[in-house]
Each structure stands twice: as structure tokens, then as C-alpha cells.
Enzyme design. Sequence first.
Site, PDB file in Angstrom:
ATOM      1  N   CYS A 264       0.853  -1.185   0.000  1.00 26.56           N
ATOM      2  CA  CYS A 264       0.000   0.000   0.000  1.00 26.56           C
ATOM      3  C   CYS A 264       0.894   1.242   0.000  1.00 26.56           C
ATOM      4  O   CYS A 264       2.116   1.126  -0.160  1.00 26.56           O
ATOM      5  CB  CYS A 264      -0.974  -0.007   1.181  1.00 26.56           C
ATOM      6  SG  CYS A 264      -0.190   0.045   2.809  1.00 26.56           S
TER       7      CYS A 264
ATOM      8  N   ASN B  88       2.428   1.446   4.087  1.00 22.49           N
ATOM      9  CA  ASN B  88       2.815   0.196   4.782  1.00 22.49           C
ATOM     10  C   ASN B  88       2.699   0.337   6.302  1.00 22.49           C
ATOM     11  O   ASN B  88       3.464  -0.262   7.055  1.00 22.49           O
ATOM     12  CB  ASN B  88       4.232  -0.256   4.366  1.00 22.49           C
ATOM     13  CG  ASN B  88       4.599  -1.671   4.826  1.00 22.49           C
ATOM     14  OD1 ASN B  88       5.746  -1.945   5.141  1.00 22.49           O
ATOM     15  ND2 ASN B  88       3.647  -2.570   4.867  1.00 22.49           N
TER      16      ASN B  88
ATOM     17  N   CYS C  62      -0.879   0.837   7.466  1.00 20.47           N
ATOM     18  CA  CYS C  62      -2.297   0.522   7.696  1.00 20.47           C
ATOM     19  C   CYS C  62      -2.746  -0.717   6.921  1.00 20.47           C
ATOM     20  O   CYS C  62      -2.824  -1.816   7.470  1.00 20.47           O
ATOM     21  CB  CYS C  62      -3.197   1.706   7.320  1.00 20.47           C
ATOM     22  SG  CYS C  62      -2.942   3.184   8.309  1.00 20.47           S
ATOM     23  N   ARG C  63      -3.062  -0.544   5.626  1.00 15.86           N
ATOM     24  CA  ARG C  63      -3.728  -1.610   4.884  1.00 15.86           C
ATOM     25  C   ARG C  63      -2.862  -2.834   4.628  1.00 15.86           C
ATOM     26  O   ARG C  63      -3.300  -3.972   4.862  1.00 15.86           O
ATOM     27  CB  ARG C  63      -4.261  -1.061   3.549  1.00 15.86           C
ATOM     28  CG  ARG C  63      -5.366  -0.044   3.716  1.00 15.86           C
ATOM     29  CD  ARG C  63      -5.620   0.711   2.425  1.00 15.86           C
ATOM     30  NE  ARG C  63      -4.456   1.512   2.041  1.00 15.86           N
ATOM     31  CZ  ARG C  63      -4.327   2.156   0.901  1.00 15.86           C
ATOM     32  NH1 ARG C  63      -5.294   2.070   0.011  1.00 15.86           N
ATOM     33  NH2 ARG C  63      -3.252   2.867   0.651  1.00 15.86           N
ATOM     34  N   SER C  64      -1.650  -2.635   4.106  1.00 16.00           N
ATOM     35  CA  SER C  64      -0.851  -3.819   3.748  1.00 16.00           C
ATOM     36  C   SER C  64      -0.352  -4.606   4.959  1.00 16.00           C
ATOM     37  O   SER C  64      -0.311  -5.842   4.884  1.00 16.00           O
ATOM     38  CB  SER C  64       0.288  -3.469   2.779  1.00 16.00           C
ATOM     39  OG  SER C  64       1.207  -2.555   3.328  1.00 16.00           O
TER      40      SER C  64
ATOM     41  N   ASP D 194      -8.401   3.759   1.994  1.00 12.57           N
ATOM     42  CA  ASP D 194      -7.266   4.024   2.872  1.00 12.57           C
ATOM     43  C   ASP D 194      -7.757   4.655   4.176  1.00 12.57           C
ATOM     44  O   ASP D 194      -8.208   5.800   4.197  1.00 12.57           O
ATOM     45  CB  ASP D 194      -6.289   4.972   2.174  1.00 12.57           C
ATOM     46  CG  ASP D 194      -4.968   5.062   2.923  1.00 12.57           C
ATOM     47  OD1 ASP D 194      -4.932   4.694   4.117  1.00 12.57           O
ATOM     48  OD2 ASP D 194      -3.981   5.494   2.311  1.00 12.57           O
TER      49      ASP D 194
HETATM   50  P1  4NP Z   1      -1.583   2.911   4.123  1.00  8.08           P
HETATM   51  O1  4NP Z   1      -2.062   4.312   4.721  1.00  8.08           O
HETATM   52  O2  4NP Z   1      -1.157   3.142   2.710  1.00  8.08           O
HETATM   53  O3  4NP Z   1      -2.787   2.047   4.210  1.00  8.08           O
HETATM   54  O4  4NP Z   1      -0.446   2.441   5.027  1.00  8.08           O
HETATM   55  C1  4NP Z   1      -1.232   5.463   4.684  1.00  8.08           C
HETATM   56  C2  4NP Z   1      -0.374   5.717   5.729  1.00  8.08           C
HETATM   57  C3  4NP Z   1       0.427   6.844   5.708  1.00  8.08           C
HETATM   58  C4  4NP Z   1       0.357   7.707   4.629  1.00  8.08           C
HETATM   59  C5  4NP Z   1      -0.488   7.446   3.576  1.00  8.08           C
HETATM   60  C6  4NP Z   1      -1.286   6.310   3.595  1.00  8.08           C
HETATM   61  N1  4NP Z   1       1.150   8.873   4.612  1.00  8.08           N
HETATM   62  O5  4NP Z   1       0.983   9.704   3.692  1.00  8.08           O
HETATM   63  O6  4NP Z   1       2.018   9.041   5.482  1.00  8.08           O
END
Ligand code: 4NP
Length: 155
Positions: free
Chosen positions: A8, A11, A13-15, A123
Site C-alpha cells: 500500500c 505500509n 495501515c492496509r498492507s 485508505d
Molecule cells: P496505508 O495508509 O497506505 O494504508 O499504510 C497510509 C499511511 C500513511 C500515509 C499514507 C497512507 N502517509 O501519507 O504518510
Amino acid sequence: MIRILFVCLGNICRSPMAEFVFRDMAEKRGLGGQTAAASAATSSYEAGNPVYPPAAALLRRQGLDPAGKRSVPLTQADGAAYDHIIGMDAANLRDIRRILGPGARARVSRLLDWTARPGDVADPWYTGDFETTWNDVSAGCEALLNALFPENEKM
Ligand code: 4NP
């Protein structure tokens, strides 16, 4: 051994949710020895950071402990190391293909495209809705396992 890398944007949250859910489901089906799961980011925004606390709390409520996981960036070498690289949304797929470049061995796909309702895993970093993400990630991992091991499909 089928090697799967969930990917994702951050890395955190989702993945990681997908990594820990998939590993747990595989172990519960007796497929722990035939699969290996990990996760990575299409960005370096969160490199070295632990799983985002609300996502980690949700995993712990489900009996899963992501304590040791840190965000790592996806690299071109992952295209050779994994059988499947599985993104969470359409932007992830574009970024994964850009990072891997042409000729990667891994099959690139989107998690919910393994289910009967293809689409993006929202997300929760932006939506704040970790429960919907949990449900989508669980449905995707279940469908992925069913596709990879049809003889083992859970009724
Ligand atoms: P993820 O969520 O892609 O599901 O891990 C996010 C976590 C952090 C950020 C973006 C998405 N960020 O911009 O820091």
C-alpha cells in the site's frame, strides 16, 4: 512455497493488516508451511515506522500482534523475490509497476479483484474507517487463499 507481498502507500495501515490477516488465515487452514506473507510501501513516507496505532489495535482485538512490523519500501528486487505482489488500490498498482519495471516475475494484482466485488481497499489513513478496511482486507485475503488453494477452500 507461494510468496506474497502486500503493498500500500504507507505500509502502516492496509498492507500490514493484509499481511497479518493472510498469515493467520493460512495457518488456520494448515497452509502456513506453503505460504509466506510480507508487506511493503510504494512510498518512503513511513519507512521504519510501526503499524499505525488504530490499525495495530484492531489487529490485536482480532488476536494478532503486529508489534515487530516496520514500514519498508517496495524495491525492484521484490519483483523477482515474490510470486504475487498485491496492491490495495489503483494508485498502488501504477506505483508497483513503475517500481518493478518491465519483466518482473511476480504477478501484480489488486486485493479486492480476487473477490466477487473488485475495487479499491479504502485508505483508513484518510477515511478514519478502520472497520471497513478490516472487512475488505479479510474478504480479499479469504478470496486470495481460495484461489491459490482451491482444494482447501473453506465452505
Ligand atoms: P496505508 O495508509 O497506505 O494504508 O499504510 C497510509 C499511511 C500513511 C500515509 C499514507 C497512507 N502517509 O501519507 O504518510
